[in-house]
Design a protein around this motif. Structure first.
Motif, PDB file in Angstrom:
ATOM      1  N   ASN A   1      35.312  29.862  39.462  1.00 28.49           N
ATOM      2  CA  ASN A   1      35.608  30.072  40.721  1.00 28.49           C
ATOM      3  C   ASN A   1      35.375  31.323  41.353  1.00 28.49           C
ATOM      4  O   ASN A   1      35.719  32.297  40.851  1.00 28.49           O
ATOM      5  CB  ASN A   1      37.297  29.705  40.686  1.00 28.49           C
ATOM      6  CG  ASN A   1      37.786  29.869  42.242  1.00 28.49           C
ATOM      7  OD1 ASN A   1      37.304  30.071  43.303  1.00 28.49           O
ATOM      8  ND2 ASN A   1      39.157  29.544  42.140  1.00 28.49           N
ATOM      9  N   LYS A   2      34.798  31.441  42.529  1.00 20.12           N
ATOM     10  CA  LYS A   2      34.333  32.555  42.871  1.00 20.12           C
ATOM     11  C   LYS A   2      35.335  33.318  43.906  1.00 20.12           C
ATOM     12  O   LYS A   2      35.245  34.607  44.010  1.00 20.12           O
ATOM     13  CB  LYS A   2      32.784  32.517  44.085  1.00 20.12           C
ATOM     14  CG  LYS A   2      31.533  31.978  43.192  1.00 20.12           C
ATOM     15  CD  LYS A   2      30.474  31.804  44.221  1.00 20.12           C
ATOM     16  CE  LYS A   2      30.395  30.457  44.454  1.00 20.12           C
ATOM     17  NZ  LYS A   2      30.110  29.627  43.655  1.00 20.12           N
ATOM     18  N   GLY A   3      36.189  32.670  44.466  1.00 18.56           N
ATOM     19  CA  GLY A   3      37.212  33.134  45.381  1.00 18.56           C
ATOM     20  C   GLY A   3      37.944  34.512  44.784  1.00 18.56           C
ATOM     21  O   GLY A   3      37.712  35.530  45.593  1.00 18.56           O
ATOM     22  N   PRO A   4      38.473  34.488  43.818  1.00 16.44           N
ATOM     23  CA  PRO A   4      39.255  35.611  43.236  1.00 16.44           C
ATOM     24  C   PRO A   4      38.313  36.835  43.080  1.00 16.44           C
ATOM     25  O   PRO A   4      38.818  37.981  43.170  1.00 16.44           O
ATOM     26  CB  PRO A   4      39.967  34.952  42.173  1.00 16.44           C
ATOM     27  CG  PRO A   4      40.258  33.446  42.009  1.00 16.44           C
ATOM     28  CD  PRO A   4      38.942  33.059  42.876  1.00 16.44           C
ATOM     29  N   VAL A   5      37.173  36.649  42.466  1.00 16.14           N
ATOM     30  CA  VAL A   5      36.456  37.543  42.262  1.00 16.14           C
ATOM     31  C   VAL A   5      35.670  38.286  43.414  1.00 16.14           C
ATOM     32  O   VAL A   5      35.503  39.430  43.595  1.00 16.14           O
ATOM     33  CB  VAL A   5      35.486  37.301  41.338  1.00 16.14           C
ATOM     34  CG1 VAL A   5      34.686  38.489  40.562  1.00 16.14           C
ATOM     35  CG2 VAL A   5      35.738  36.202  40.155  1.00 16.14           C
ATOM     36  N   ALA A   6      35.386  37.460  44.232  1.00 17.16           N
ATOM     37  CA  ALA A   6      34.932  37.992  45.739  1.00 17.16           C
ATOM     38  C   ALA A   6      35.887  38.392  46.639  1.00 17.16           C
ATOM     39  O   ALA A   6      35.690  39.402  47.218  1.00 17.16           O
ATOM     40  CB  ALA A   6      33.986  36.721  46.145  1.00 17.16           C
ATOM     41  N   GLU A   7      36.888  37.690  46.948  1.00 16.83           N
ATOM     42  CA  GLU A   7      37.885  37.931  47.941  1.00 16.83           C
ATOM     43  C   GLU A   7      38.967  38.805  47.508  1.00 16.83           C
ATOM     44  O   GLU A   7      39.766  39.662  48.326  1.00 16.83           O
ATOM     45  CB  GLU A   7      38.226  36.651  48.415  1.00 16.83           C
ATOM     46  CG  GLU A   7      37.378  35.970  49.161  1.00 16.83           C
ATOM     47  CD  GLU A   7      36.949  36.482  50.602  1.00 16.83           C
ATOM     48  OE1 GLU A   7      36.373  37.339  50.645  1.00 16.83           O
ATOM     49  OE2 GLU A   7      37.366  35.809  51.552  1.00 16.83           O
ATOM     50  N   ARG A   8      39.267  38.951  46.205  1.00 23.23           N
ATOM     51  CA  ARG A   8      40.530  39.739  45.769  1.00 23.23           C
ATOM     52  C   ARG A   8      40.272  40.303  44.307  1.00 23.23           C
ATOM     53  O   ARG A   8      40.919  40.377  43.681  1.00 23.23           O
ATOM     54  CB  ARG A   8      41.807  38.746  45.591  1.00 23.23           C
ATOM     55  CG  ARG A   8      42.262  38.313  46.779  1.00 23.23           C
ATOM     56  CD  ARG A   8      43.321  37.280  46.853  1.00 23.23           C
ATOM     57  NE  ARG A   8      44.492  38.110  46.538  1.00 23.23           N
ATOM     58  CZ  ARG A   8      45.675  37.587  46.244  1.00 23.23           C
ATOM     59  NH1 ARG A   8      45.942  36.133  46.376  1.00 23.23           N
ATOM     60  NH2 ARG A   8      46.662  38.159  46.198  1.00 23.23           N
ATOM     61  N   TYR A   9      39.097  41.135  44.424  1.00 29.82           N
ATOM     62  CA  TYR A   9      38.660  41.736  43.044  1.00 29.82           C
ATOM     63  C   TYR A   9      39.389  42.841  42.710  1.00 29.82           C
ATOM     64  O   TYR A   9      40.119  43.045  41.365  1.00 29.82           O
ATOM     65  CB  TYR A   9      37.204  42.333  43.389  1.00 29.82           C
ATOM     66  CG  TYR A   9      36.558  42.705  42.056  1.00 29.82           C
ATOM     67  CD1 TYR A   9      35.859  42.155  41.227  1.00 29.82           C
ATOM     68  CD2 TYR A   9      36.740  44.057  41.890  1.00 29.82           C
ATOM     69  CE1 TYR A   9      35.398  42.528  40.081  1.00 29.82           C
ATOM     70  CE2 TYR A   9      36.041  44.759  40.677  1.00 29.82           C
ATOM     71  CZ  TYR A   9      35.293  43.999  39.900  1.00 29.82           C
ATOM     72  OH  TYR A   9      34.912  44.315  38.609  1.00 29.82           O
ATOM     73  N   ASP A  10      39.969  43.740  43.589  1.00 30.76           N
ATOM     74  CA  ASP A  10      40.930  44.856  43.073  1.00 30.76           C
ATOM     75  C   ASP A  10      42.299  44.366  42.851  1.00 30.76           C
ATOM     76  O   ASP A  10      42.717  44.793  41.917  1.00 30.76           O
ATOM     77  CB  ASP A  10      40.956  45.647  44.575  1.00 30.76           C
ATOM     78  CG  ASP A  10      39.617  46.344  44.710  1.00 30.76           C
ATOM     79  OD1 ASP A  10      38.962  46.183  43.942  1.00 30.76           O
ATOM     80  OD2 ASP A  10      39.793  46.904  46.021  1.00 30.76           O
ATOM     81  N   ASP A  11      42.746  43.291  43.375  1.00 30.62           N
ATOM     82  CA  ASP A  11      44.280  42.598  43.069  1.00 30.62           C
ATOM     83  C   ASP A  11      43.931  42.099  41.614  1.00 30.62           C
ATOM     84  O   ASP A  11      44.508  42.076  40.602  1.00 30.62           O
ATOM     85  CB  ASP A  11      44.452  41.318  43.940  1.00 30.62           C
ATOM     86  CG  ASP A  11      44.972  41.863  45.224  1.00 30.62           C
ATOM     87  OD1 ASP A  11      45.113  43.158  45.484  1.00 30.62           O
ATOM     88  OD2 ASP A  11      44.769  41.019  46.243  1.00 30.62           O
ATOM     89  N   LEU A  12      42.763  41.432  41.192  1.00 31.07           N
ATOM     90  CA  LEU A  12      42.399  40.835  40.144  1.00 31.07           C
ATOM     91  C   LEU A  12      42.414  41.952  38.862  1.00 31.07           C
ATOM     92  O   LEU A  12      42.950  41.749  37.829  1.00 31.07           O
ATOM     93  CB  LEU A  12      40.863  40.217  39.980  1.00 31.07           C
ATOM     94  CG  LEU A  12      40.398  39.393  38.985  1.00 31.07           C
ATOM     95  CD1 LEU A  12      41.356  38.208  38.661  1.00 31.07           C
ATOM     96  CD2 LEU A  12      38.882  38.670  39.422  1.00 31.07           C
ATOM     97  N   ARG A  13      41.673  42.962  39.103  1.00 31.15           N
ATOM     98  CA  ARG A  13      41.558  44.202  38.210  1.00 31.15           C
ATOM     99  C   ARG A  13      42.899  44.631  38.135  1.00 31.15           C
ATOM    100  O   ARG A  13      43.348  45.097  36.911  1.00 31.15           O
ATOM    101  CB  ARG A  13      40.508  45.271  38.636  1.00 31.15           C
ATOM    102  CG  ARG A  13      39.133  44.680  38.650  1.00 31.15           C
ATOM    103  CD  ARG A  13      38.944  44.432  37.106  1.00 31.15           C
ATOM    104  NE  ARG A  13      37.262  44.370  37.036  1.00 31.15           N
ATOM    105  CZ  ARG A  13      36.784  43.528  35.932  1.00 31.15           C
ATOM    106  NH1 ARG A  13      37.494  42.863  34.892  1.00 31.15           N
ATOM    107  NH2 ARG A  13      35.408  43.347  35.837  1.00 31.15           N
ATOM    108  N   ALA A  14      43.668  44.754  39.198  1.00 25.69           N
ATOM    109  CA  ALA A  14      45.152  45.490  39.164  1.00 25.69           C
ATOM    110  C   ALA A  14      45.994  44.459  37.897  1.00 25.69           C
ATOM    111  O   ALA A  14      46.742  45.063  37.005  1.00 25.69           O
ATOM    112  CB  ALA A  14      45.703  45.322  40.292  1.00 25.69           C
ATOM    113  N   LEU A  15      45.821  43.250  38.186  1.00 28.46           N
ATOM    114  CA  LEU A  15      46.516  42.224  37.295  1.00 28.46           C
ATOM    115  C   LEU A  15      46.104  42.646  35.829  1.00 28.46           C
ATOM    116  O   LEU A  15      46.948  42.391  34.786  1.00 28.46           O
ATOM    117  CB  LEU A  15      46.456  40.833  37.706  1.00 28.46           C
ATOM    118  CG  LEU A  15      47.111  40.401  38.904  1.00 28.46           C
ATOM    119  CD1 LEU A  15      46.712  38.984  39.285  1.00 28.46           C
ATOM    120  CD2 LEU A  15      48.599  40.485  38.606  1.00 28.46           C
ATOM    121  N   GLU A  16      44.792  42.580  35.511  1.00 25.93           N
ATOM    122  CA  GLU A  16      44.285  42.879  34.381  1.00 25.93           C
ATOM    123  C   GLU A  16      44.607  44.066  33.760  1.00 25.93           C
ATOM    124  O   GLU A  16      44.838  44.149  32.310  1.00 25.93           O
ATOM    125  CB  GLU A  16      42.736  42.754  34.330  1.00 25.93           C
ATOM    126  CG  GLU A  16      41.889  42.799  32.987  1.00 25.93           C
ATOM    127  CD  GLU A  16      40.477  43.008  33.287  1.00 25.93           C
ATOM    128  OE1 GLU A  16      40.068  43.654  34.017  1.00 25.93           O
ATOM    129  OE2 GLU A  16      39.771  42.312  32.372  1.00 25.93           O
TER     130      GLU A  16
END
Lengths: 315, 315
Positions: A105-120
């Protein structure tokens, strides 16, 4: 690894079907209205037959899947823009439970990348997303191998539907509308082709590549996007007389993300035909690298998901 | 990582020059007659200047390098056939000391793959060898990502010198002898071009790919090899009249390794021009993947070495 697959479209189905072949077990599988969960491994064939017969993979609640016992969440629900939900919440739940996440799913990686990396960063889990860019083509892994700091630009043909239409227009001298209708009949274009022909899908992929190259900060709003629906047959005819053709090219360079129809030499490496995709990397020390292949399709994209599962660290 | 670089030809030099850029330190550097060792990091610029002036990198014994403090041995001495010495012994020493090994030298991987893997099994070190096949092209990493069990065939153009000659013969209508002399003048072909034009170099790369695909068991003796020195200009002329051209194609499929001149369509993906290389993978689930780029050159091959260093596990 034990996989929880969210999404039972072409990609989710193929991941479920192929997982065993790669030594993995599917312990949870959900579509938008149901789930099937079994800590010992679900019966994939039965779940898919159930989906074909009654429209859902099982009788459980989709939320049951996220609460199941698994090592890797495979996020294969449809790409959504803006808040990227519900995909983003699935990913969040998995990372908060210290699970790995592999996205198609491209959505989280394209639209919320910084949020995603913060969670990681707060999780023991790792996030990977090879399948979000150009299907079977290992674009992300190749950039990682080269080190993003030493990749100076990425460009390519990243949407098979748009490329099929441009290829047919050029070889047959047909109009955009005519070829689009033909592509819809063949199942190459969707009933609503906007996402593909207006460049949005290619732009999302470029935004993901920009996030990898520049360590985040990009979303669809940062891309300059132009589609192919206004390309007249006469433009392709003129290009051909000059030994050139038109391709929908996405490009990430100098901090900018752009997608639009471009003139390229007829036999150029970038001028892949039909539904093929190509990713071209400009590097600091290794010259130009080209990777081409099938940019979409269930098994092709599933193979990228399973390659990512193979690259996850043991926890 | 701390690197010990054995070999100060084009590849060893470039690895030494670029290592710092990738966050590594060169603690030992040797050519065939000397070495320079410094646990805090050698002065690479000085060592290379010394090499240019007096023909050796330092004043120490080459054996000092192997005894130095390092995490990764970079084996970049010239490829030798048969027992693959002295490269093999360098690798053996490093693995017996539980060091990682990254090879640019094809010898040990093509001629003694099973011995190499046996040493690796007894060691805490890991062996990698991306740089042995097609320079900057990530052939091995891409096969690993797909899983060798799901790659059904590999073929490609794996020797830039032979490809340069065939390309020039076809476009200029010149004879093999004429173009070879020209290539030698340009530095594209060596004074003794046998290794390249008789297919040996391409065959070694195919043997390495076969070892990866079939988990070992192959050496140069298992390859059926034919070179390009007997290809007449008339054959290229005939091919062109038919919309085709000739390329030196290496192929690994069905347990067989073959290298020889083959007819391919003039604008086929395989028909890369000049010194370009291409690797084409046939996969079980992801269709055909093509990866093309620079198959040789110091910085290009060094970039593959440094990508491998980046892929090593932390011990």
């Amino acid at each position: 690894m034990k996989l929880c697959i969210m999404g039972a479209g072409a990609v989710g189905r193929s991941v479920a079907e192929l997982a065993g072949d790669y030594g993995h077990t599917v312990t949870a599988f959900a579509d938008s209205s149901s789930a099937v969960v079994d800590a010992g491994g679900i019966d994939v064939e039965q779940a898919l037959a159930h989906k074909d017969e009654v429209g859902r993979v099982g009788e459980g609640d989709p939320a049951d899947a996220l609460g199941a016992d698994y090592d890797v969440l495979v996020e294969a629900t449809p790409t959504t823009l803006g808040d990227a939900e519900p995909g983003f919440s699935h990913v969040e739940a998995a990372l908060q439970n210290d699970r790995h996440v592999v996205l198609a799913n491209k959505g989280p990686v394209a639209e919320r990348y910084d949020d995603l990396r913060a969670l990681e960063r707060e999780s023991e889990g790792t996030v990977r997303f090879e399948a979000t860019v150009a299907g079977a083509i290992p674009a992300i892994a190749t950039i990682e191998g080269l080190d993003p700091d030493h990749v100076t630009a990425v460009r390519g043909v990243l949407n098979g539907t748009a490329n099929f239409i441009l290829t047919r227009m050029a070889t047959e001298g047909l109009s955009y509308e005519h070829v689009l209708a033909e592509a819809q009949d063949l199942g190459v274009a969707e009933a609503d082709p906007t996402f593909d022909v207006e460049g949005t899908d290619a732009a999302l992929k470029c935004v993901i590549l920009a996030n990898v190259l520049y360590d985040g900060g990009y979303s669809l709003d940062d891309a300059e996007v132009d589609g192919i629906s206004d390309v007249p047959a006469s433009a392709l005819e003129l290009a051909r007389e000059d030994g050139r053709t038109v391709r929908l090219i996405g490009e990430v360079s100098g901090g900018e993300v752009r997608v639009g129809p471009r003139l390229v030499p007829e036999h150029d490496t970038l001028a892949v035909t039909g539904t093929q995709n190509i990713v071209q990397l400009e590097t600091e020390h290794a010259g130009r690298l080209n990777v081409s292949g099938r940019g979409a399709g269930g098994p092709e994209t599933a193979s990228a998901v399973l390659a990512d599962v193979g690259r996850l660290p043991d926890k």
